[in-house]
Design a protein around this motif. Structure first.
Motif, PDB file in Angstrom:
ATOM      1  N   ASN A  77      81.969   6.669  21.541  1.00  0.00           N
ATOM      2  CA  ASN A  77      80.673   5.983  21.576  1.00  0.00           C
ATOM      3  C   ASN A  77      80.738   4.506  21.191  1.00  0.00           C
ATOM      4  OD1 ASN A  77      79.435   8.510  22.228  1.00  0.00           O
ATOM      5  ND2 ASN A  77      79.355   9.008  20.036  1.00  0.00           N
ATOM      6  N   TYR A  78      81.948   3.984  20.946  1.00  0.00           N
ATOM      7  CA  TYR A  78      82.093   2.558  20.653  1.00  0.00           C
ATOM      8  C   TYR A  78      83.128   1.967  21.610  1.00  0.00           C
ATOM      9  CZ  TYR A  78      79.458   3.346  16.375  1.00  0.00           C
ATOM     10  OH  TYR A  78      78.475   3.672  15.475  1.00  0.00           O
ATOM     11  N   GLU A  79      82.770   0.877  22.247  1.00  0.00           N
ATOM     12  CA  GLU A  79      83.618   0.339  23.314  1.00  0.00           C
ATOM     13  C   GLU A  79      84.923  -0.242  22.798  1.00  0.00           C
ATOM     14  OE1 GLU A  79      83.377  -2.924  26.983  1.00  0.00           O
ATOM     15  OE2 GLU A  79      81.621  -2.539  25.727  1.00  0.00           O
ATOM     16  N   ASN A  80      84.869  -0.955  21.679  1.00  0.00           N
ATOM     17  CA  ASN A  80      86.039  -1.715  21.243  1.00  0.00           C
ATOM     18  C   ASN A  80      86.455  -1.416  19.808  1.00  0.00           C
ATOM     19  OD1 ASN A  80      86.399  -3.251  23.695  1.00  0.00           O
ATOM     20  ND2 ASN A  80      84.532  -4.354  23.134  1.00  0.00           N
ATOM     21  N   ILE A  81      86.244  -0.203  19.340  1.00  0.00           N
ATOM     22  CA  ILE A  81      86.643   0.160  17.986  1.00  0.00           C
ATOM     23  C   ILE A  81      87.661   1.295  18.038  1.00  0.00           C
ATOM     24  CG2 ILE A  81      85.889   1.048  15.746  1.00  0.00           C
ATOM     25  CD1 ILE A  81      83.262  -0.316  16.116  1.00  0.00           C
ATOM     26  N   TYR A  82      88.781   1.075  17.362  1.00  0.00           N
ATOM     27  CA  TYR A  82      89.851   2.068  17.303  1.00  0.00           C
ATOM     28  C   TYR A  82      90.107   2.428  15.849  1.00  0.00           C
ATOM     29  CZ  TYR A  82      90.814   1.202  22.230  1.00  0.00           C
ATOM     30  OH  TYR A  82      90.709   1.108  23.594  1.00  0.00           O
ATOM     31  N   LEU A  83      90.684   3.601  15.641  1.00  0.00           N
ATOM     32  CA  LEU A  83      90.860   4.126  14.286  1.00  0.00           C
ATOM     33  C   LEU A  83      92.253   4.704  14.097  1.00  0.00           C
ATOM     34  CD1 LEU A  83      89.622   5.212  11.526  1.00  0.00           C
ATOM     35  CD2 LEU A  83      89.131   7.320  12.798  1.00  0.00           C
ATOM     36  N   ILE A  84      92.817   4.434  12.930  1.00  0.00           N
ATOM     37  CA  ILE A  84      93.953   5.201  12.421  1.00  0.00           C
ATOM     38  C   ILE A  84      93.412   5.939  11.208  1.00  0.00           C
ATOM     39  CG2 ILE A  84      96.280   5.139  11.461  1.00  0.00           C
ATOM     40  CD1 ILE A  84      96.766   2.576  13.018  1.00  0.00           C
ATOM     41  N   GLY A  85      93.291   7.259  11.326  1.00  0.00           N
ATOM     42  CA  GLY A  85      92.560   8.050  10.350  1.00  0.00           C
ATOM     43  C   GLY A  85      93.431   8.588   9.228  1.00  0.00           C
ATOM     44  N   ALA A  86      92.770   9.156   8.228  1.00  0.00           N
ATOM     45  CA  ALA A  86      93.478   9.680   7.049  1.00  0.00           C
ATOM     46  C   ALA A  86      93.154  11.150   6.827  1.00  0.00           C
ATOM     47  CB  ALA A  86      93.096   8.878   5.810  1.00  0.00           C
ATOM     48  N   THR A  87      94.146  11.861   6.319  1.00  0.00           N
ATOM     49  CA  THR A  87      93.991  13.245   5.868  1.00  0.00           C
ATOM     50  C   THR A  87      94.664  13.355   4.496  1.00  0.00           C
ATOM     51  OG1 THR A  87      96.049  13.884   6.975  1.00  0.00           O
ATOM     52  CG2 THR A  87      93.999  14.163   8.223  1.00  0.00           C
ATOM     53  N   ARG A  88      94.682  14.554   3.959  1.00  0.00           N
ATOM     54  CA  ARG A  88      95.280  14.773   2.633  1.00  0.00           C
ATOM     55  C   ARG A  88      96.769  14.412   2.606  1.00  0.00           C
ATOM     56  NH1 ARG A  88      98.240  19.296   3.197  1.00  0.00           N
ATOM     57  NH2 ARG A  88      97.706  20.775   4.834  1.00  0.00           N
ATOM     58  N   HIS A  89      97.424  14.363   3.797  1.00  0.00           N
ATOM     59  CA  HIS A  89      98.843  13.989   3.841  1.00  0.00           C
ATOM     60  C   HIS A  89      99.096  12.674   3.125  1.00  0.00           C
ATOM     61  CE1 HIS A  89      98.385  16.484   7.563  1.00  0.00           C
ATOM     62  NE2 HIS A  89      99.532  16.984   7.150  1.00  0.00           N
ATOM     63  N   LEU A  90      98.115  11.771   3.195  1.00  0.00           N
ATOM     64  CA  LEU A  90      98.301  10.417   2.688  1.00  0.00           C
ATOM     65  C   LEU A  90      98.557  10.401   1.184  1.00  0.00           C
ATOM     66  CD1 LEU A  90      98.357   7.570   3.862  1.00  0.00           C
ATOM     67  CD2 LEU A  90      95.911   7.380   3.392  1.00  0.00           C
ATOM     68  N   ALA A  91      98.065  11.407   0.474  1.00  0.00           N
ATOM     69  CA  ALA A  91      98.279  11.472  -0.973  1.00  0.00           C
ATOM     70  C   ALA A  91      99.767  11.581  -1.314  1.00  0.00           C
ATOM     71  CB  ALA A  91      97.516  12.648  -1.568  1.00  0.00           C
ATOM     72  N   GLU A  92     100.579  12.085  -0.378  1.00  0.00           N
ATOM     73  CA  GLU A  92     102.004  12.244  -0.632  1.00  0.00           C
ATOM     74  C   GLU A  92     102.724  10.902  -0.765  1.00  0.00           C
ATOM     75  OE1 GLU A  92     103.666  14.705   2.405  1.00  0.00           O
ATOM     76  OE2 GLU A  92     102.070  16.212   2.260  1.00  0.00           O
ATOM     77  N   ILE A  93     102.118   9.833  -0.247  1.00  0.00           N
ATOM     78  CA  ILE A  93     102.751   8.508  -0.300  1.00  0.00           C
ATOM     79  C   ILE A  93     102.977   8.082  -1.746  1.00  0.00           C
ATOM     80  CG2 ILE A  93     102.447   6.073   0.282  1.00  0.00           C
ATOM     81  CD1 ILE A  93     103.136   7.899   2.657  1.00  0.00           C
TER      82      ILE A  93
END
Length: 223
Positions: free
Chosen positions: A58-74
């Motif tokens: 629904n947005y023409e020019n917006i992209y996302l790199i999303g997060a999940t619980r995996h990120l806590a491992e960093i």
């Protein structure tokens, strides 16, 4: 614009695409094991990660790199991962006019990686004692990162968020303290507390889409 959700809670991710995450964010499904996907921020912390941003519906020019619980491992990884993060984001710079990295308020490798990568630092804050202390700590951390890792990092400003519509003593006192300590870095425009913002999030809309003529829509536009 590319939005990077750098918070394991994934609030930005769910606000944009809902609780039902696509495979690009959640996992590859390889060997029935849950592995972070090609549009997951975890992949940015891998030296040879294959990252492909997800177009936000629904947005023409917006992209996302999303997060999940995996990120806590960093948090358990070696310091080297912040340089992997920076290199991965630098590879994406030619594809987007702007990249925004949304961070969790606590300190650690995730926030340091963002400081090591960004050109500007924008801090949203509540007007209270805990948040005021947090700004000091983040500014101190950013100054250290600027000195040792990223000389291009500059503070863009501080935005007061969820401010009471009717001025309270707490808001006034801590607003004045911010102004005395940080001067012109404190945005004059503020976001006042309203259920409209939560309702807009629930509907996966911006505030201006949900309530175009609301005070909050005007405030976001001013900022």
């Amino acid at each position: 614009m590319l939005l990077i959700d750098n918070d394991p809670q994934g609030n930005l991710t769910t606000a944009l695409i809902g609780a039902e995450l696509p495979a690009e964010v959640l996992d590859h499904g390889e060997s029935n094991a849950e592995v972070p996907g090609v549009a997951n921020t975890y992949t940015l912390f891998l030296e040879n990660g294959n990252i492909r941003p997800l177009k936000v519906p629904n947005y023409e020019n917006i992209y996302l790199i999303g997060a999940t619980r995996h990120l806590a491992e960093i948090a358990t990884k070696d310091f080297q991962v912040l340089f992997d993060f920076r290199e991965q984001v630098e590879k994406l710079q030619g594809e987007f006019d702007d990249i925004l990295i949304d961070c969790l308020p606590s300190f650690g490798l995730l926030q340091t990686a963002a400081h090591a990568t960004a050109k500007y630092l924008l801090i949203p804050t509540h007007l209270d004692s805990f948040s005021h202390s947090g700004i000091r700590e983040q500014m101190k951390t950013a100054q250290g990162t600027k000195k040792r890792i990223n000389p291009d990092l500059m503070p863009l400003g501080i935005v007061a968020n969820e401010v009471s519509a009717s001025k309270t003593n707490v808001d006034v006192v801590f607003g004045e303290m911010l102004g005395e300590e940080y001067g012109d870095l404190v945005f004059k425009s503020r976001i006042t507390k309203s259920v409209k913002i939560k309702e807009a999030h629930a509907l996966q809309q911006s505030v201006s889409e949900y309530k175009q003529y609301s005070d909050q829509a005007r405030q976001f536009e001013e900022i």
